[in-house]
Design a protein around this motif. Structure first.
Motif, PDB file in Angstrom:
ATOM      1  N   HIS A  18       5.644   1.031   2.047  1.00 24.05           N
ATOM      2  CA  HIS A  18       4.876   1.697   0.718  1.00 24.05           C
ATOM      3  C   HIS A  18       4.481   2.634   1.230  1.00 24.05           C
ATOM      4  N   ILE A  53       3.750  -5.441  -3.671  1.00 23.27           N
ATOM      5  CA  ILE A  53       2.947  -4.199  -4.090  1.00 23.27           C
ATOM      6  C   ILE A  53       1.712  -4.196  -3.939  1.00 23.27           C
ATOM      7  N   TRP A  79       0.893   8.062  -0.126  1.00 19.53           N
ATOM      8  CA  TRP A  79       0.497   8.262  -1.320  1.00 19.53           C
ATOM      9  C   TRP A  79      -0.500   6.943  -1.852  1.00 19.53           C
ATOM     10  N   LEU A  80       0.350   6.060  -2.275  1.00 24.40           N
ATOM     11  CA  LEU A  80       0.323   4.587  -3.019  1.00 24.40           C
ATOM     12  C   LEU A  80      -1.333   4.286  -2.489  1.00 24.40           C
TER      13      LEU A  80
END
Length: 262
Positions: free
Chosen positions: A102, A4, A105-106
């Motif tokens: 992932h 991430i 929206w992130l």
């Protein structure tokens, strides 16, 4: 977790490169927001703002400036979400982006964060241009920029949530830019930017509580705990609403529509 963080780093670098590549567009945006601010400060009533906060007319102008910069940053956050979804859909890359490990929206939130960082330049330009009329020293101006940047990060998340709602609509109707502009203008008029806070209902706007917090900090007044809690709650609620609507629209489009039809 490391994956991430790597994604955030790559998206941030990519978005920063894109934004800084188009220098003319960037400078044009600064010019537009500066002109808008000059119009706002002309039509706004500094004496009314000063009377509400029991301060001087000059300080009233600073309080209006604080409100405008929050709105400015919020517009950047909202546009980062809605424009990214709409432009990616037009370019035909929205569906491939959905295949990322992932959530999309992130990725968009990260891009919005880069816009917020670049927004510091808007803050500096506008504060510099208005420093003579509001009698801000260089030190006070820099402290104000840092304070506004840090506190407005939360309201920009909420504004991104509203951007996700418009992005969700653009997946189906394709073009919502003009409607987003209308909403942004409405928020400028009904928020506590040029006028004092007159109704608790205004707090449903992501940046309204943030403006009050920053104004109270500038005036060296105490900040009510409930105001901080409202600020946090409202912005996370908007983010959740926006992400849920966006995710539903993507699911609906996958089932009933086509990303390739434009």
């Amino acid at each position: 977790m490391s994956g991430i963080m790597q994604m955030i780093k790559m998206e941030a670098l990519r978005e920063f490169e894109v934004r800084t590549k188009y220098k003319v567009q960037f400078l044009s945006s600064i010019a537009i927001y500066t002109v808008t601010y000059l119009i706002v400060i002309y039509i706004a009533s500094s004496p009314t703002m000063a009377a509400y906060y029991h301060t001087s007319v000059t300080t009233g102008k600073v309080l209006i400036l604080i409100g405008y910069l929050y709105w400015n940053a919020g517009v950047l956050g909202m546009d980062a979400a809605s424009d990214a979804i709409e432009s990616d859909a037009k370019a035909g890359i929205l569906e491939p982006e959905l295949q990322s490990p992932h959530p999309l929206w992130l990725l968009i939130i990260v891009r919005s964060g880069v816009n917020n960082i670049l927004g510091i330049f808007y803050f500096l330009v506008i504060i510099s241009l208005s420093s003579f009329s509001i009698k801000l020293t260089l030190l006070k101006a820099l402290v104000l920029v840092v304070q506004l940047f840090l506190i407005s990060m939360l309201s920009n998340i909420g504004m991104s949530g509203i951007g996700f709602v418009f992005g969700a609509v653009s997946v189906h109707v394709k073009r919502v830019g003009q409607w987003a502009t209308i909403i942004q203008t409405a928020l400028l008029l009904i928020g506590n930017i040029t006028i004092p806070l007159f109704s608790p209902l205004q707090n449903i706007i992501p940046f309204v509580s943030g403006i009050e917090i920053s104004r109270l900090i500038y005036l060296q007044h105490s900040i009510p705990l409930n105001l901080i809690l409202i600020y946090i709650a409202v912005n996370f609620i908007w983010l959740i609403i926006g992400v849920c609507i966006f995710q539903y629209s993507i699911k609906y489009e996958k089932t009933n529509g086509s990303f390739e039809v434009f």
